[in-house]
Design an enzyme around this catalytic site. Structure first.
Site, PDB file in Angstrom:
ATOM      1  N   CYS A 172      64.910 -27.548  64.992  1.00  0.00           N
ATOM      2  CA  CYS A 172      63.895 -26.660  64.403  1.00  0.00           C
ATOM      3  C   CYS A 172      64.022 -26.533  62.889  1.00  0.00           C
ATOM      4  CB  CYS A 172      63.950 -25.281  65.053  1.00  0.00           C
ATOM      5  SG  CYS A 172      63.491 -25.324  66.789  1.00  0.00           S
TER       6      CYS A 172
ATOM      7  N   HIS B 113      60.198 -20.349  59.930  1.00  0.00           N
ATOM      8  CA  HIS B 113      60.114 -21.068  61.211  1.00  0.00           C
ATOM      9  C   HIS B 113      59.649 -20.071  62.262  1.00  0.00           C
ATOM     10  CE1 HIS B 113      60.855 -23.329  64.722  1.00  0.00           C
ATOM     11  NE2 HIS B 113      61.937 -22.666  65.078  1.00  0.00           N
TER      12      HIS B 113
ATOM     13  N   ASN C  19      56.714 -21.803  69.616  1.00  0.00           N
ATOM     14  CA  ASN C  19      57.677 -22.475  68.741  1.00  0.00           C
ATOM     15  C   ASN C  19      57.404 -23.981  68.793  1.00  0.00           C
ATOM     16  OD1 ASN C  19      59.904 -23.631  67.529  1.00  0.00           O
ATOM     17  ND2 ASN C  19      61.417 -22.359  68.582  1.00  0.00           N
TER      18      ASN C  19
END
Ligand code: COA
Length: 315
Positions: free
Chosen positions: A116, A242, A272
């Site tokens: 990520c 993020h 996500n």
């Protein structure tokens, strides 16, 4: 002469199929609820790749939009740097596939693996290459089909992710000025590799542990980025974090003293999307006119590795 990498264009791509929380629960027979997912994560829906749709397809689409917004042609692209944890293949790299799909036959392309945090890593590498004079035009892409990694019997993880791609086009500028990537700050600590990993092809996460690391590590990366540029919290116009969990995003906004409307949030609609989440959020907020020229934008991410980092850019 100081070379700076200016973010000249942004672009995003989301697959057509949208699944709400209820739709997901029904499609996969999950014992969960919209209320639980919204309360714990802020996620309301996610996009999912179609059968046969590849990460390089999504990435190429996002890249085309970034180039168009920058008013740039593929001839200006010296490098394609693509962050993904879900490449089309072990090799050739997904970046070289994007290069081919865009019709680029010169320069160089490669993938970055930092889960990520991938987009922050890719931005850091691209910025260093621009400053070193190794490239003047760089496509930096985050693209993921995370839903292909999920264990649909594990409700603690399969509700959290979605698919998509985001891209920025960086253009070297040797004009003395304040625009461009100011600094990037990359970190990893492999001792914590097992709290967020792909095991036998399926995603596994110790959610609470990750949450704990996220809050402290993101806060220190953000402080580090501001201190490196002698900037203060109040100088930041936009936080583009993020997008993993709304609670973490809101905690970072509060830490920076930013009102909620100065924090770009997409997790409610995208879930996500791993390395794609920051460039997707940048694309949204530059296209709808929120982020404009001269704005100071702070980005931060944490992910498997553990990896984490932050970047500061003046648009
Ligand atoms: N639906 C309903 N109940 C669920 C559920 C779901 N989808 N997932 C878990 N639960 C249950 C658990 O079984 C547990 O039940 P129990 O108390 O009876 O055992 C309860 O909810 C609490 O689970 P827990 O995992 O402790 O929840 P949490 O508050 O920590 O929230 C996360 C879980 C994943 C949302 C949260 O830990 C998180 O966001 N972590 C960080 C994740 C992250 O940022 N990852 C990405 C980094 S790239």
């Amino acid at each position: 002469m100081t070379l700076r990498a200016v973010i000249a264009g942004t672009g995003g791509y989301l697959p057509a199929r949208v699944l709400s929380n209820d739709g997901l629960a029904e499609a996969y027979g999950l014992d969960t609820s919209d209320a639980w997912i919204v309360e714990r994560t802020g996620i309301r829906q996610r996009h999912m790749v179609a059968d046969g749709e590849t990460v390089s397809d999504m990435a190429a689409e996002a890249a085309r939009k970034a180039l168009a917004q920058a008013g740039s042609e593929v001839a200006e692209v010296d490098a394609v740097i693509l962050a993904t944890a879900t490449p089309d293949a072990v090799f050739p790299s997904t970046a070289t596939r994007v290069q081919a799909k865009l019709g680029i036959t010169r320069g160089y392309s490669f993938d970055i693996s930092a889960a990520c945090t991938g987009f922050i890593y890719a931005l850091g590498v691209a910025d260093a290459m621009v400053r070193a004079g190794q490239a003047r035009g760089v496509l930096v892409i985050g693209a993921e089909a995370f839903t292909r990694l999920l264990d649909w019997t594990d409700r603690t993880t399969c509700v959290l992710f979605g698919d998509g791609a985001g891209a920025v086009f960086l253009r070297a500028s040797d004009v003395a000025g304040q625009r461009g990537i100011l600094s990037t700050h990359l970190h990893s600590d492999g001792r914590h590799g097992d709290i967020l990993q792909v095991e036998q092809g399926l995603f596994r996460m110790a959610g609470r542990e990750v949450f704990r690391h996220a809050v402290s590590k993101l806060a220190s990366a953000v402080d580090e980025a501001l201190a490196a540029n002698a900037l203060k919290q109040e100088d930041v116009h936009w936080l583009v974090p993020h997008q993993a969990n709304l609670r973490i995003i809101e905690a970072m906004g509060r830490k920076l003293g930013l009102p909620p409307e100065r924090v770009v949030v997409t997790v409610d609609r995208h879930a996500n999307t791993s390395a794609a989440s920051i460039p997707l959020a940048l694309a949204e907020a530059t296209r709808d006119g929120r982020i404009g020229e001269g704005d100071l934008v702070l980005m931060e991410a944490i992910g498997g590795g553990l990896t984490w980092g932050a970047a500061l850019a003046r648009f």
